[in-house]
Motif scaffolding. Structure first.
Motif, PDB file in Angstrom:
ATOM      1  N   PRO A  51      -8.715   2.634  48.045  1.00  0.00           N
ATOM      2  CA  PRO A  51      -7.296   2.756  48.138  1.00  0.00           C
ATOM      3  C   PRO A  51      -6.619   2.891  49.690  1.00  0.00           C
ATOM      4  O   PRO A  51      -5.580   2.137  49.790  1.00  0.00           O
ATOM      5  N   SER A  52      -7.297   3.580  50.605  1.00  0.00           N
ATOM      6  CA  SER A  52      -6.688   3.839  51.793  1.00  0.00           C
ATOM      7  C   SER A  52      -6.901   2.395  52.635  1.00  0.00           C
ATOM      8  O   SER A  52      -5.721   2.146  53.540  1.00  0.00           O
ATOM      9  N   SER A  53      -7.725   1.423  52.303  1.00  0.00           N
ATOM     10  CA  SER A  53      -7.776   0.024  52.993  1.00  0.00           C
ATOM     11  C   SER A  53      -6.684  -0.699  53.050  1.00  0.00           C
ATOM     12  O   SER A  53      -6.226  -1.355  53.956  1.00  0.00           O
ATOM     13  N   ILE A  54      -5.953  -0.617  51.650  1.00  0.00           N
ATOM     14  CA  ILE A  54      -4.689  -1.448  51.635  1.00  0.00           C
ATOM     15  C   ILE A  54      -3.451  -0.509  51.762  1.00  0.00           C
ATOM     16  O   ILE A  54      -2.440  -0.791  52.196  1.00  0.00           O
ATOM     17  N   LEU A  55      -3.521   0.619  51.091  1.00  0.00           N
ATOM     18  CA  LEU A  55      -2.326   1.491  51.236  1.00  0.00           C
ATOM     19  C   LEU A  55      -1.911   2.045  52.414  1.00  0.00           C
ATOM     20  O   LEU A  55      -0.614   2.009  52.788  1.00  0.00           O
ATOM     21  N   ASP A  56      -2.922   2.500  52.979  1.00  0.00           N
ATOM     22  CA  ASP A  56      -2.258   2.784  54.642  1.00  0.00           C
ATOM     23  C   ASP A  56      -1.812   1.692  55.434  1.00  0.00           C
ATOM     24  O   ASP A  56      -0.666   1.655  56.095  1.00  0.00           O
ATOM     25  N   LEU A  98     -10.451   3.278  41.982  1.00  0.00           N
ATOM     26  CA  LEU A  98     -11.327   3.971  42.670  1.00  0.00           C
ATOM     27  C   LEU A  98     -11.893   3.282  43.931  1.00  0.00           C
ATOM     28  O   LEU A  98     -12.602   3.617  44.899  1.00  0.00           O
ATOM     29  N   GLY A  99     -11.787   1.705  43.786  1.00  0.00           N
ATOM     30  CA  GLY A  99     -12.311   0.966  45.061  1.00  0.00           C
ATOM     31  C   GLY A  99     -13.012  -0.198  44.173  1.00  0.00           C
ATOM     32  O   GLY A  99     -13.456  -0.064  43.008  1.00  0.00           O
ATOM     33  N   THR A 134     -28.242  -0.474  37.773  1.00  0.00           N
ATOM     34  CA  THR A 134     -28.317  -0.484  36.420  1.00  0.00           C
ATOM     35  C   THR A 134     -28.193  -2.271  36.131  1.00  0.00           C
ATOM     36  O   THR A 134     -27.153  -2.632  35.757  1.00  0.00           O
ATOM     37  N   PRO A 135     -29.403  -3.150  36.371  1.00  0.00           N
ATOM     38  CA  PRO A 135     -29.081  -4.627  36.162  1.00  0.00           C
ATOM     39  C   PRO A 135     -28.784  -4.900  34.850  1.00  0.00           C
ATOM     40  O   PRO A 135     -28.179  -6.064  35.036  1.00  0.00           O
ATOM     41  N   THR A 136     -28.815  -4.168  33.835  1.00  0.00           N
ATOM     42  CA  THR A 136     -28.382  -4.600  32.616  1.00  0.00           C
ATOM     43  C   THR A 136     -26.731  -4.522  32.404  1.00  0.00           C
ATOM     44  O   THR A 136     -26.091  -5.184  31.689  1.00  0.00           O
ATOM     45  N   THR A 137     -26.129  -4.010  33.428  1.00  0.00           N
ATOM     46  CA  THR A 137     -24.768  -3.993  33.480  1.00  0.00           C
ATOM     47  C   THR A 137     -24.367  -4.821  34.808  1.00  0.00           C
ATOM     48  O   THR A 137     -24.926  -5.201  35.528  1.00  0.00           O
ATOM     49  N   THR A 138     -23.090  -4.912  34.762  1.00  0.00           N
ATOM     50  CA  THR A 138     -22.382  -5.691  35.865  1.00  0.00           C
ATOM     51  C   THR A 138     -21.147  -5.013  36.534  1.00  0.00           C
ATOM     52  O   THR A 138     -20.755  -4.021  35.813  1.00  0.00           O
ATOM     53  N   ILE A 139     -20.781  -5.452  37.665  1.00  0.00           N
ATOM     54  CA  ILE A 139     -19.836  -4.929  38.340  1.00  0.00           C
ATOM     55  C   ILE A 139     -18.817  -5.917  38.930  1.00  0.00           C
ATOM     56  O   ILE A 139     -19.303  -7.161  38.988  1.00  0.00           O
ATOM     57  N   PRO A 140     -17.496  -5.664  38.744  1.00  0.00           N
ATOM     58  CA  PRO A 140     -16.490  -6.718  39.505  1.00  0.00           C
ATOM     59  C   PRO A 140     -16.585  -6.779  40.960  1.00  0.00           C
ATOM     60  O   PRO A 140     -16.556  -5.932  41.353  1.00  0.00           O
ATOM     61  N   VAL A 141     -16.457  -8.136  41.224  1.00  0.00           N
ATOM     62  CA  VAL A 141     -16.504  -8.439  42.706  1.00  0.00           C
ATOM     63  C   VAL A 141     -15.278  -9.417  43.046  1.00  0.00           C
ATOM     64  O   VAL A 141     -15.310 -10.315  42.296  1.00  0.00           O
ATOM     65  N   LEU A 142     -14.314  -8.996  43.874  1.00  0.00           N
ATOM     66  CA  LEU A 142     -13.096  -9.986  44.074  1.00  0.00           C
ATOM     67  C   LEU A 142     -13.716 -10.861  45.295  1.00  0.00           C
ATOM     68  O   LEU A 142     -13.975 -10.345  46.573  1.00  0.00           O
ATOM     69  N   HIS A 143     -13.938 -12.240  45.008  1.00  0.00           N
ATOM     70  CA  HIS A 143     -13.922 -12.953  46.168  1.00  0.00           C
ATOM     71  C   HIS A 143     -12.717 -13.506  46.601  1.00  0.00           C
ATOM     72  O   HIS A 143     -11.845 -14.120  45.736  1.00  0.00           O
TER      73      HIS A 143
END
Length: 281
Positions: A257-262, A137-138, A95-104
């Motif tokens: 979540p498992s990427s960092i919690l594990d 959720l990630g 949905t190009p009219t909305t945005t998503i957060p990306v952590l650099h």
């Protein structure tokens, strides 16, 4: 609020703190004093100190940053290492009219005498965990480096990271979408400290000439001080970096979540990484 690892650990000499977009609420004086501290730490590693990221005195330089610091001794001691990341907004692929957060994942600095303690991984875990609080959720993340050890750490802790020796040799539509959003934006290139003349190779995710001669970020990828102990991953990233060519590899991946919690549960050095480091500022 700060936390200190178990007293039997070499890391017990540090106090860890976390700052969530402090520029939004801090006074000009608070921001200037904190930037002064960060620059004092960076001056031990970078020459010249760039007017970039959390090291810039721009009034808005701390507004989009998640920053974890390690201070020697108490919570008021000098900063020995820090990990400063940037929250980006990228148009949604669906949905190009909305945005998503990306952590650099941004800028990581550790003064030479503490570099062998793995503080960059610990501080990075702090940042990734706190971003997970906001995106439970990630979330997607990016990293850019001319140092293979940094790239290896991101590939090892992230999920579905491209490029990586563990996944397809071709990027997915989402990997490519995020990469193109970065490469095509003059503003985002400036946030990443990518030379305006750098050419982005969509096949390899390499910014060729990202760090021109004289850049404080330019490194010799053959120098073993920048290598990771994982030789297979190090070899994979050294190839596209070339030898003192100023190239930088962009990695794009996802944090579950498992990427960092594990790892926090399994790796002793990460046992002190908790949400208790959050500074209520």
């Amino acid at each position: 609020m700060a936390t200190t690892p178990n007293s039997t650990s070499p890391l017990s000499q540090f106090s860890f703190q976390f700052y969530n977009r402090p520029g939004i609420s801090w006074s000009t004086r608070q921001k200037t004093e904190f930037i002064d501290e960060l620059r004092a730490c960076a001056s031990r590693c970078l020459d010249p100190i760039p007017d970039y990221q959390c090291l810039s005195y721009s009034p808005s330089s701390l507004d989009d940053k998640l920053i974890a610091v390690a201070r020697l001794g108490s919570s008021t001691g000098p900063i020995a290492a820090f990990f400063s990341s940037v929250i980006l907004t990228v148009p949604s692929l669906e949905t190009p009219t909305t945005t998503i957060p990306v952590l650099h994942t941004g800028l990581t600095i550790a003064v030479p005498e503490v570099r062998s303690l793995g503080l960059s991984v610990i501080l990075g875990a702090h940042v990734l965990l706190h971003m997970l609080e906001m995106q439970p959720l990630g979330y997607w993340f990016t990293g850019l480096a001319e140092v293979s050890s940094n790239l290896v750490n991101l590939a090892r802790y992230g999920h579905n990271v491209f490029p990586s020796p563990n996944i397809s040799p071709s990027p997915s539509d989402m990997h490519l979408h995020i990469a193109r959003a970065i490469a095509s934006s003059t503003q985002t290139r400036a946030k990443f400290s990518i030379s305006p003349e750098a050419v982005f190779d969509e096949a390899s995710f390499v910014f060729r000439g990202a760090n021109p001669p004289g850049s404080c970020f330019r490194k010799n990828s053959d120098d073993e001080q920048w290598h990771h102990r994982d030789k297979r991953f190090t070899s994979f990233y050294r190839k596209p970096l070339g030898v003192n060519e100023g190239n930088a590899v962009l990695v794009v991946g996802y944090i579950l979540p498992s990427s960092i919690l594990d790892p926090i549960r399994k790796e002793s050095r990460l046992h002190g990484v908790t949400t208790g480091t959050k500074a209520k500022l």
